[in-house]
Design an enzyme around this catalytic site. Structure first.
Site, short mmCIF file in Angstrom:
data_model
loop_
_atom_site.label_atom_id
_atom_site.label_comp_id
_atom_site.label_asym_id
_atom_site.label_seq_id
_atom_site.Cartn_x
_atom_site.Cartn_y
_atom_site.Cartn_z
N ARG A 100 0.23 -1.19 -0.16
CA ARG A 100 -0.34 0.05 0.30
C ARG A 100 1.13 1.23 -0.17
NH1 ARG A 100 -5.75 0.85 1.72
NH2 ARG A 100 -5.91 3.23 2.55
N HIS A 127 -7.13 0.93 -6.65
CA HIS A 127 -7.18 0.45 -5.61
C HIS A 127 -7.76 -0.96 -6.21
CE1 HIS A 127 -8.08 0.06 -2.16
NE2 HIS A 127 -8.54 0.84 -1.36
N GLN A 130 -10.37 -3.32 -3.94
CA GLN A 130 -11.09 -2.45 -3.48
C GLN A 130 -12.33 -2.46 -4.24
OE1 GLN A 130 -12.48 -0.17 -0.30
NE2 GLN A 130 -14.30 -1.23 -0.74
N ASP A 218 -16.24 9.10 -2.74
CA ASP A 218 -14.90 8.83 -2.19
C ASP A 218 -15.07 10.19 -1.32
OD1 ASP A 218 -12.74 7.29 -0.76
OD2 ASP A 218 -11.97 7.37 -2.51
N CYS A 258 -16.05 3.76 0.31
CA CYS A 258 -14.81 2.77 0.07
C CYS A 258 -14.41 2.95 1.49
CB CYS A 258 -13.68 2.88 -0.33
SG CYS A 258 -12.87 4.77 -0.32
N ARG A 286 -14.41 -6.81 1.62
CA ARG A 286 -12.96 -6.59 1.42
C ARG A 286 -12.28 -8.04 1.15
NH1 ARG A 286 -9.80 -2.25 1.29
NH2 ARG A 286 -7.99 -3.17 0.46
#
Length: 299
Positions: A100, A127, A130, A218, A258, A286
């Site tokens: 990450r 991502h 996700q 987001d 998310c 997830r």
């Protein structure tokens, strides 16, 4: 050949669909296995996380693996050692790298110089874990992607980029609204459109949300963009998903995010806590999707 998951395109269309079905099966059966027994996975996180770290560590434990978590403060990532040297060293200790970080080029360098699978747990460009989990969440609501319209309202960020990639393999319609100057990666968008993705872009959030079955947003300022907060709040005025905005969506439309969410900015408290909100299904998924990804890599 070593498998990596650095972007949704790594899967190919057939595997992308197969992973959705497999993740759902894993969720329904509370899947555990010893697939990764005796293996260790290193989690290299330059960006802090709640869901990503915990869901990956739990997924790895469910498959029998041991985990090692490292930040730049606990490794040479934050010092002077070249990343290519880190990749070669960690490959001799571990069986998988889950990363990450900020630049996508770091993921690509770890792939180039390492010899073990690399999984993109978030970069500034994408991502993928996700968005694959979000597709699982949609699949639970309606398994026929060809009858679905998804709206993306907000920043053309890493999440938007991964949604664009997903539209190459799944036949939903993707309507996206961004303020001028905050559009997604142009090359990625062009590539997806040439591949047949049904993507429509606008600067009008109401136009994008019209008739949508799933409304996605987001934060307006992602990690590392804190200094831009005031400027972004001004640019994104009128982009909050509130009850009035949701009225433009299809009847029974679901709200997606998310997480973490900034209530009162990109989404109102009322919508976030409403029956339309499926954000915690997304968060749970997830775990199941990442187990499916790990199984795909190590099977």
């Amino acid at each position: 050949m070593t498998k990596h998951f650095t972007r949704i395109r790594d899967l190919g269309c057939e595997n992308a669909h197969r992973l959705i079905a497999r993740a759902k099966e894993m969720k329904d059966t509370d899947h555990r296995s010893d697939l990764m027994a005796g293996k260790s996975a290193i989690l290299l996180f330059e960006k802090a996380s709640t869901r990503t770290r915990v869901s990956f560590e739990t997924a790895l434990h469910h498959l029998g693996a041991k985990t090692i978590f490292m930040t730049p403060a606990e490794s040479q990532l934050g010092r002077s050692e070249p990343l290519k040297d880190t990749a070669r060293v960690l490959s001799r200790y571990n069986d998988c790298m889950i990363v990450r970080t900020f630049g996508q080029e770091k993921i690509e360098e770890l792939v180039r110089y390492g010899s073990i699978p690399v999984i993109n747990a978030l970069t500034d460009q994408g991502h993928p874990c996700q968005v694959m989990s979000d597709l699982l969440t949609i699949y639970e609501q309606n398994p026929d992607f060809s009858n679905i319209r998804v709206a993306w309202i907000g920043d053309g960020n890493n999440m938007a980029n991964s949604w664009i990639e997903a539209a190459m393999y799944f036949p939903f319609e993707l309507f996206m609204a961004f303020p001028a100057g905050y559009e997604p990666d142009r090359n990625m968008l062009g590539f997806a459109l040439q591949a047949g993705a049904k993507i429509y872009c606008t600067h009008d959030p109401k136009e994008a949300i019209e008739g949508a079955h799933f409304v996605n947003t987001d934060v307006w300022a992602s990690m590392g963009q804190e200094a831009e907060q005031a400027r972004r709040e001004k640019a994104f005025a009128g982009y909050m998903i509130d009850s009035n905005m949701m009225k433009y969506a299809a009847k029974g439309a679901k709200f997606m995010h998310c997480l973490p969410a900034h209530r009162g900015e990109e989404v109102s408290e009322e919508v976030f806590e409403s029956e339309a909100s499926i954000v915690f299904d997304q968060a749970e998924n997830r775990l199941h999707m990442q187990k499916a990804i790990l199984e795909w890599i190590f099977s």
